[in-house]
Design a protein around this motif. Structure first.
Motif, PDB file in Angstrom:
ATOM      1  N   ALA A  40      38.435  37.992  38.164  1.00  0.00           N
ATOM      2  CA  ALA A  40      38.876  38.244  36.787  1.00  0.00           C
ATOM      3  C   ALA A  40      37.975  39.260  36.077  1.00  0.00           C
ATOM      4  O   ALA A  40      38.444  40.011  35.220  1.00  0.00           O
ATOM      5  CB  ALA A  40      38.904  36.938  35.998  1.00  0.00           C
ATOM      6  N   ALA A  41      36.692  39.287  36.439  1.00  0.00           N
ATOM      7  CA  ALA A  41      35.753  40.205  35.796  1.00  0.00           C
ATOM      8  C   ALA A  41      35.703  41.566  36.478  1.00  0.00           C
ATOM      9  O   ALA A  41      35.064  42.492  35.971  1.00  0.00           O
ATOM     10  CB  ALA A  41      34.357  39.591  35.782  1.00  0.00           C
ATOM     11  N   GLY A  42      36.358  41.691  37.628  1.00  0.00           N
ATOM     12  CA  GLY A  42      36.325  42.950  38.366  1.00  0.00           C
ATOM     13  C   GLY A  42      34.958  43.218  38.984  1.00  0.00           C
ATOM     14  O   GLY A  42      34.537  44.370  39.094  1.00  0.00           O
ATOM     15  N   THR A  43      34.275  42.138  39.392  1.00  0.00           N
ATOM     16  CA  THR A  43      32.969  42.279  40.032  1.00  0.00           C
ATOM     17  C   THR A  43      33.010  41.562  41.384  1.00  0.00           C
ATOM     18  O   THR A  43      34.041  41.034  41.772  1.00  0.00           O
ATOM     19  CB  THR A  43      31.847  41.663  39.161  1.00  0.00           C
ATOM     20  OG1 THR A  43      32.100  40.262  39.000  1.00  0.00           O
ATOM     21  CG2 THR A  43      31.776  42.318  37.790  1.00  0.00           C
ATOM     22  N   SER A  44      31.885  41.513  42.038  1.00  0.00           N
ATOM     23  CA  SER A  44      31.820  40.844  43.335  1.00  0.00           C
ATOM     24  C   SER A  44      31.167  39.475  43.191  1.00  0.00           C
ATOM     25  O   SER A  44      30.449  39.209  42.219  1.00  0.00           O
ATOM     26  CB  SER A  44      31.002  41.688  44.313  1.00  0.00           C
ATOM     27  OG  SER A  44      29.643  41.714  43.896  1.00  0.00           O
ATOM     28  N   ASN A  45      31.411  38.623  44.176  1.00  0.00           N
ATOM     29  CA  ASN A  45      30.743  37.322  44.199  1.00  0.00           C
ATOM     30  C   ASN A  45      29.231  37.514  44.193  1.00  0.00           C
ATOM     31  O   ASN A  45      28.512  36.801  43.496  1.00  0.00           O
ATOM     32  CB  ASN A  45      31.145  36.530  45.447  1.00  0.00           C
ATOM     33  CG  ASN A  45      32.580  36.081  45.433  1.00  0.00           C
ATOM     34  OD1 ASN A  45      33.352  36.405  44.543  1.00  0.00           O
ATOM     35  ND2 ASN A  45      32.957  35.328  46.459  1.00  0.00           N
ATOM     36  N   GLY A  46      28.750  38.479  44.980  1.00  0.00           N
ATOM     37  CA  GLY A  46      27.316  38.741  45.069  1.00  0.00           C
ATOM     38  C   GLY A  46      26.725  39.141  43.729  1.00  0.00           C
ATOM     39  O   GLY A  46      25.606  38.740  43.390  1.00  0.00           O
ATOM     40  N   SER A  47      27.464  39.909  42.967  1.00  0.00           N
ATOM     41  CA  SER A  47      27.000  40.312  41.635  1.00  0.00           C
ATOM     42  C   SER A  47      26.836  39.095  40.736  1.00  0.00           C
ATOM     43  O   SER A  47      25.867  38.986  39.980  1.00  0.00           O
ATOM     44  CB  SER A  47      27.990  41.307  41.028  1.00  0.00           C
ATOM     45  OG  SER A  47      27.608  41.661  39.726  1.00  0.00           O
ATOM     46  N   LEU A  48      27.777  38.175  40.831  1.00  0.00           N
ATOM     47  CA  LEU A  48      27.694  36.959  40.018  1.00  0.00           C
ATOM     48  C   LEU A  48      26.487  36.118  40.441  1.00  0.00           C
ATOM     49  O   LEU A  48      25.726  35.656  39.595  1.00  0.00           O
ATOM     50  CB  LEU A  48      28.982  36.153  40.158  1.00  0.00           C
ATOM     51  CG  LEU A  48      29.101  34.967  39.217  1.00  0.00           C
ATOM     52  CD1 LEU A  48      30.532  34.813  38.752  1.00  0.00           C
ATOM     53  CD2 LEU A  48      28.627  33.703  39.871  1.00  0.00           C
TER      54      LEU A  48
END
Length: 197
Positions: A40-48
């Motif tokens: 939903a945020a347009g990011t990666s799991n790793g970024s989170l």
């Protein structure tokens, strides 16, 4: 050169928190997964994981953001009420703001005050939040109406109970006859005045 990276990182974190709060509104804590938030945020799991550590860290950050926003909006409502010389109008403004806040932030309030009760950290932050709100409301009522602590606390409990019911239930689940927010705020304002006078 590092400034743009920080800005992107902050923007990414903001998007992740916004996505978390939107997912809470739509489906409660169960809807908040690392994958769903990243998507939903347009990011990666790793970024989170890099930014928040894990899902629990993300929920704590989202809780801080949501409850901080509610406290800021509450302070704004009280500042507006302070400029109103008529006591009844001032309380009416606050009652309308309370109903609006609990409805607009329904997902976050439900998630952090009720559903996430299995986390001691979330519970502690939620308890501190409700105690700060209680202090704001009761302090204002005591000063404005020169009422005693029991009356001010009773009025706070009335406000909180109504707000909590608005956060937990749809209006048609409470009563067969839906009550418009304006009518509810009017009745709530009159009830608060009756308690503190």
């Amino acid at each position: 050169m590092r400034r743009p990276l920080q800005t992107r990182s902050e923007s990414s974190a903001d998007r992740m928190l916004a996505a978390t709060l939107a997912l809470l509104d739509e489906g409660g804590p169960g809807a908040v997964t690392v994958a769903a938030v990243a998507r939903a945020a347009g990011t990666s799991n790793g970024s989170l994981y890099h930014r928040f550590g894990d899902r629990h860290g993300l929920l704590l950050a989202a809780q801080a953001r949501a409850l901080g926003t509610i406290e800021l909006e509450t302070a704004t409502a009280f500042a507006e009420a302070d400029t109103e010389p008529d006591d009844e109008q001032a309380v009416a403004l606050l009652a309308a703001a309370a109903v609006d806040l609990f409805v607009r932030h329904r997902g976050s309030l439900r998630a952090f005050l009720v559903d996430a009760a299995d986390s001691e950290e979330v519970q502690a932050a939620s308890t501190a939040f409700t105690h700060r709100l209680a202090g704001t409301v009761t302090g204002w009522l005591e000063q404005r109406f020169s009422c005693g602590v029991p009356a001010a606390q009773s009025a706070w409990r009335l406000l909180f109970a109504l707000g909590a019911s608005r956060a937990l239930f749809e209006d048609d689940a409470i009563s067969p006859t839906p009550l418009a927010s304006g009518a509810l705020a009017d009745a709530l304002g009159r009830a608060v005045l009756a308690v503190v006078r």
